[in-house]
Design a protein around this motif. Structure first.
Motif, PDB file in Angstrom:
ATOM      1  N   LEU A 105       0.927  -1.390   0.077  1.00  0.00           N
ATOM      2  CA  LEU A 105      -0.324   0.308   0.004  1.00  0.00           C
ATOM      3  C   LEU A 105       1.065   1.342  -0.247  1.00  0.00           C
ATOM      4  CD1 LEU A 105      -2.654  -1.654   2.903  1.00  0.00           C
ATOM      5  CD2 LEU A 105      -3.251  -0.642  -0.242  1.00  0.00           C
ATOM      6  N   GLU A 106       1.794   1.113   0.687  1.00  0.00           N
ATOM      7  CA  GLU A 106       2.978   1.784   0.650  1.00  0.00           C
ATOM      8  C   GLU A 106       3.446   2.661  -0.908  1.00  0.00           C
ATOM      9  OE1 GLU A 106       7.159   3.741   3.165  1.00  0.00           O
ATOM     10  OE2 GLU A 106       5.766   2.555   3.915  1.00  0.00           O
ATOM     11  N   ALA A 107       3.437   1.382  -1.882  1.00  0.00           N
ATOM     12  CA  ALA A 107       4.276   1.674  -2.858  1.00  0.00           C
ATOM     13  C   ALA A 107       3.030   2.516  -4.035  1.00  0.00           C
ATOM     14  CB  ALA A 107       4.845  -0.041  -3.331  1.00  0.00           C
ATOM     15  N   LEU A 108       1.780   2.057  -3.812  1.00  0.00           N
ATOM     16  CA  LEU A 108       1.327   2.727  -3.665  1.00  0.00           C
ATOM     17  C   LEU A 108       1.266   4.003  -4.112  1.00  0.00           C
ATOM     18  CD1 LEU A 108      -1.895   0.208  -3.864  1.00  0.00           C
ATOM     19  CD2 LEU A 108      -0.958   0.517  -5.664  1.00  0.00           C
ATOM     20  N   GLU A 109       1.169   4.629  -2.554  1.00  0.00           N
ATOM     21  CA  GLU A 109       1.182   5.635  -2.238  1.00  0.00           C
ATOM     22  C   GLU A 109       1.671   6.284  -2.765  1.00  0.00           C
ATOM     23  OE1 GLU A 109      -0.406   7.487   2.230  1.00  0.00           O
ATOM     24  OE2 GLU A 109       0.247   5.485   1.978  1.00  0.00           O
ATOM     25  N   GLY A 110       2.865   5.857  -3.089  1.00  0.00           N
ATOM     26  CA  GLY A 110       4.693   7.033  -3.502  1.00  0.00           C
ATOM     27  C   GLY A 110       4.808   6.468  -5.397  1.00  0.00           C
TER      28      GLY A 110
ATOM     29  N   ALA B 115       5.973   5.094  -7.497  1.00  0.00           N
ATOM     30  CA  ALA B 115       7.050   5.328  -8.211  1.00  0.00           C
ATOM     31  C   ALA B 115       7.461   4.007  -8.597  1.00  0.00           C
ATOM     32  CB  ALA B 115       8.903   5.463  -7.813  1.00  0.00           C
ATOM     33  N   THR B 116       6.614   2.863  -7.595  1.00  0.00           N
ATOM     34  CA  THR B 116       6.840   1.277  -7.967  1.00  0.00           C
ATOM     35  C   THR B 116       6.564   0.824  -8.988  1.00  0.00           C
ATOM     36  OG1 THR B 116       7.666   1.473  -5.173  1.00  0.00           O
ATOM     37  CG2 THR B 116       7.043  -0.455  -6.298  1.00  0.00           C
TER      38      THR B 116
ATOM     39  N   PRO C 151       0.965  -4.624 -12.114  1.00  0.00           N
ATOM     40  CA  PRO C 151       1.461  -3.164 -12.555  1.00  0.00           C
ATOM     41  C   PRO C 151       3.534  -3.428 -12.585  1.00  0.00           C
ATOM     42  CG  PRO C 151       0.624  -3.355 -10.641  1.00  0.00           C
ATOM     43  CD  PRO C 151      -0.005  -5.004 -11.072  1.00  0.00           C
ATOM     44  N   LEU C 152       4.231  -4.856 -11.950  1.00  0.00           N
ATOM     45  CA  LEU C 152       5.293  -4.380 -12.183  1.00  0.00           C
ATOM     46  C   LEU C 152       5.756  -5.152 -12.546  1.00  0.00           C
ATOM     47  CD1 LEU C 152       6.758  -5.907  -8.320  1.00  0.00           C
ATOM     48  CD2 LEU C 152       6.499  -3.431  -9.716  1.00  0.00           C
ATOM     49  N   LEU C 153       5.426  -5.774 -14.345  1.00  0.00           N
ATOM     50  CA  LEU C 153       6.138  -6.195 -15.289  1.00  0.00           C
ATOM     51  C   LEU C 153       6.972  -4.747 -15.845  1.00  0.00           C
ATOM     52  CD1 LEU C 153       5.757  -8.484 -17.168  1.00  0.00           C
ATOM     53  CD2 LEU C 153       4.279  -7.537 -18.392  1.00  0.00           C
ATOM     54  N   ASP C 154       7.716  -6.186 -16.216  1.00  0.00           N
ATOM     55  CA  ASP C 154       9.232  -4.679 -16.673  1.00  0.00           C
ATOM     56  C   ASP C 154       9.139  -4.771 -18.430  1.00  0.00           C
ATOM     57  OD1 ASP C 154      10.904  -7.120 -17.539  1.00  0.00           O
ATOM     58  OD2 ASP C 154      11.538  -6.457 -15.065  1.00  0.00           O
TER      59      ASP C 154
END
Length: 661
Positions: free
Chosen positions: A262-267, A269-270, A369-372
């Motif tokens: 959740l923190e990564a979603l807020e940020g 950038a991830t 949504p992490l797919l590179d």
């Protein structure tokens, strides 16, 4: 294929490294019980509340309840229990509250099954009714408008797990508002987290369950949002944790991990942005269209999540496609992981009106949504490889048998076996005992290869499969009316049954006569008595899958176990450099991703072609044969069959390549 390309994120996702670190830190440093009043407990409590605060910001839920639980199924159960308890109380007070439990026809099965369960347990006596969807997978708002005044509880989803179709939640809310419906409303938001904007506090939604493992958190952790003022009844009672809302000592490692996500979603950038995810999907769509001409996408892309594709390749069963993708190291699925073990068409696609044949070919590709970009590049390359593999002919001569034009394919379904006896040079085929369930697949295989079906035969009392295949091929004759043999190239198929029974001999005649030494295969029903000229060296092919292959002379199966683990397989290959490693996956799977076991390349003898290769594999009986496949199931069957034919040195790799090391 060394690198796994995981494209089944709607089933579950890998765990975010930051989430793993957060879980480890919670177990190491914040191991206290958040209900305790000492310092260790207070640190755990602070961790929990920080995660909850992050959840509120991500969900847009400043008010209402946001509680942690084990996942979406528990959240759905809690929401259903809460709503039905409130509805029952309203009815007991004589208040108007509707008599329908409405759920979307494409909902996850956890929803209607939970509704049915609590409706019965609580004795509410409400009518369950599926809300239909249109051809694009969206709820029929006209039907909802008609039923809303009678609705007590409405259950829909934010986005479908099989097709990715995004629901028109604003439209549903408008219908409920316009009709002044008193219905409570639950929205399954499992696939929405991290993929769709959420503002639950500003919505009419009463309940919204979430599951952490769908978005890079571990399994066993989830959340439930309950709108302020919505009725609530705890599913879990006992110690009063979560302020009495959900008893049971909190899963602090899971909460910490979900908090990190959740923190990564807020940020921001991830995870990749919506536009970036759309670009990823377009690349995959392009690769699929190039690899599989005629591909059909089963949901309109403009109304679907950018991370989900549901497609069909006409004439190719989804099981066959999955095996090819898996061989290439691309992990996809045929639909909901919760229903994967059930051999049934997709109820989601059925509800959308997708034709059964197309539904039977459906494959779901989903990513997170992490797919590179590197993974996208590799996925596109492997999809192209899968397309080339699918184009290979199944009815082709075996390269291991000196180009012999005749071949034999075994077709299994529901414990029964059938056979396609073909001649590649003449492009002719005879079908024997083909199970009804695979008649369509067999016809598609023949048409794709340009084969003419000379006859569709059966050896037992059940002729439904033979008749079904004949219909699929627009009519196919049975045995010649003159009683003569059927020619397949330079070989013939002759009748052999006694007293009207059906049995057939196949081989190359000499001087026009098919003598015992020329018979290669015998096709006979269970317990069929054969004439002495059947040929003692011939292989008998029957209609029962587990006993499909038998020797006409007494065999001496080898003793001991037929399965070897990876370490034992290595010892066998080290001790016997001449041993054969045999990949029993189908040709297309083998082509999509060949197998090497402990440095040795595997020959490809598909399980469906084992009969024609039995003599080649057995040899003089001295050379060990180690069968391998993906999971060990098909290789185990091959090893048992070869042992049953008298070859004592046949084994299979236990657990298959999936577990080899």
């Amino acid at each position: 294929m060394d690198k796994e390309i995981y494209l089944d994120a709607n089933a579950t996702s890998p765990v975010l490294p930051a989430a793993i670190a957060a879980a480890a830190a919670a177990m190491r440093d914040s191991y206290g019980n958040p209900s305790s009043s000492h310092a260790a407990g207070l640190r755990a409590r602070a961790l929990r509340e920080a995660a909850r605060a992050s959840a509120r910001r991500v969900l847009g839920a400043a008010g209402g309840r946001v509680m942690f639980n084990s996942g979406a199924t528990e959240g759905i159960q809690t929401a259903v229990l809460s709503a039905l308890c409130a509805i029952r109380a309203r009815r007991q007070r004589g208040e108007a509250c509707g008599d329908l439990l409405l759920y979307g026809a494409t909902e996850h099965k956890a929803v209607p099954e939970s509704l049915a369960h609590w409706n019965e347990v609580l004795g509410t006596g409400l009518e369950l009714r599926a809300l239909p969807v249109d051809a694009g997978g969206r709820h029929r708002l006209d039907v909802l408008r008609e039923l809303a005044p009678r609705a007590a509880f409405v259950c829909t989803m934010a986005a479908n797990n099989e097709t990715g179709v995004v629901s028109d939640l604003d439209g549903i809310a408008a219908v409920l508002r316009e009709s002044a419906s008193p219905a409570l409303w639950m929205v399954d938001c499992v696939q929405a987290l991290g993929k769709l904007p959420l503002a639950l506090g500003a919505s009419r939604i009463d309940y919204a369950p979430f599951s952490g493992h769908k978005l890079y958190a571990p399994k066993g952790i989830g959340m439930l949002y309950v709108r302020e003022g919505a009725p609530y009844t705890p599913l879990m009672c006992g110690g009063g944790q979560e302020e009495g809302q959900r008893s049971g000592t909190e899963n602090m490692a899971g909460i910490a991990a979900l908090g990190a996500v959740l923190e990564a979603l807020e940020g921001g950038a991830t995870f990749r942005s919506h536009s970036e995810l759309l670009a990823c999907r377009e690349r995959l769509v392009g690769a699929l269209r190039a690899a599989f001409p005629g591909i059909v996408f089963n949901a309109p892309l403009e109304h679907a999540l950018p991370t989900t594709l549901n497609f069909s390749v006409p004439g190719v069963a989804s099981a066959d496609l999955l095996e090819i993708f898996d061989a290439a190291g691309v992990r996809v699925s045929a639909g909901s992981a919760c229903s994967a073990a059930r051999a049934a068409p997709s109820y989601v696609l059925d509800a959308m009106g997708v034709p059964v044949r197309r539904s039977a070919s459906a494959v779901r590709l989903s990513f997170g949504p992490l797919l590179d970009d590197a993974t996208i590049d590799l996925a596109c390359a492997q999809i192209a490889r899968c397309g080339r593999a699918l184009a290979l002919p199944v009815l082709a001569p075996s390269p291991l048998l000196d180009g012999q034009p005749q071949g034999l394919v075994q077709l299994d379904a529901d414990g029964a076996s059938g056979w396609l006896l073909f001649d590649a040079g003449a492009r002719q085929c005879v079908a024997i005992d083909v199970p009804e369930a695979v008649a369509g697949r067999s016809a598609a295989m023949l048409r794709a290869a340009g084969y003419r079906l000379l006859a569709s035969l059966h050896t037992g009392q059940d002729d439904r499969g033979a008749a079904a295949l004949a219909r699929e091929m627009d009519g196919a004759p049975g045995w010649p009316a003159d009683g003569g043999a059927l020619a397949l190239g330079d070989a013939i198929l002759a009748r052999a049954g006694q007293d009207g029974a059906r049995a057939y001999l196949f081989g190359r005649p000499q001087a026009g006569v098919l003598g015992p030494d020329q018979v290669r295969f015998v096709f006979a029903g269970h317990g069929e008595t054969l004439r002495p000229d059947a040929g003692a060296q011939a292989l008998c092919c029957r209609g029962e899958t587990e006993r499909a292959l038998a020797s006409l002379e007494t065999a001496a199966p080898g003793e001991g176990a037929t399965e070897l683990d990876s370490a034992a397989a290595r010892r066998l290959l080290d001790a016997h450099p001449d041993a054969l490693v045999v990949d029993v996956r189908e040709l297309r799977e083998h082509s999509a991703g060949a197998i090497r076991l402990h440095g040795q390349a595997a020959l490809n003898v598909p399980l469906s072609r084992l009969a024609e290769h039995a003599g080649y594999l057995a040899g003089d009986g001295a050379r060990p044969v180690l069968f391998v496949c993906r999971s060990g199931a098909r290789s185990a069957r091959a090893a048992r069959a070869l042992r049953g034919l008298g070859h004592p040195r046949a084994w299979s790799l236990c657990g298959g390549i999936a577990l080899a090391h």
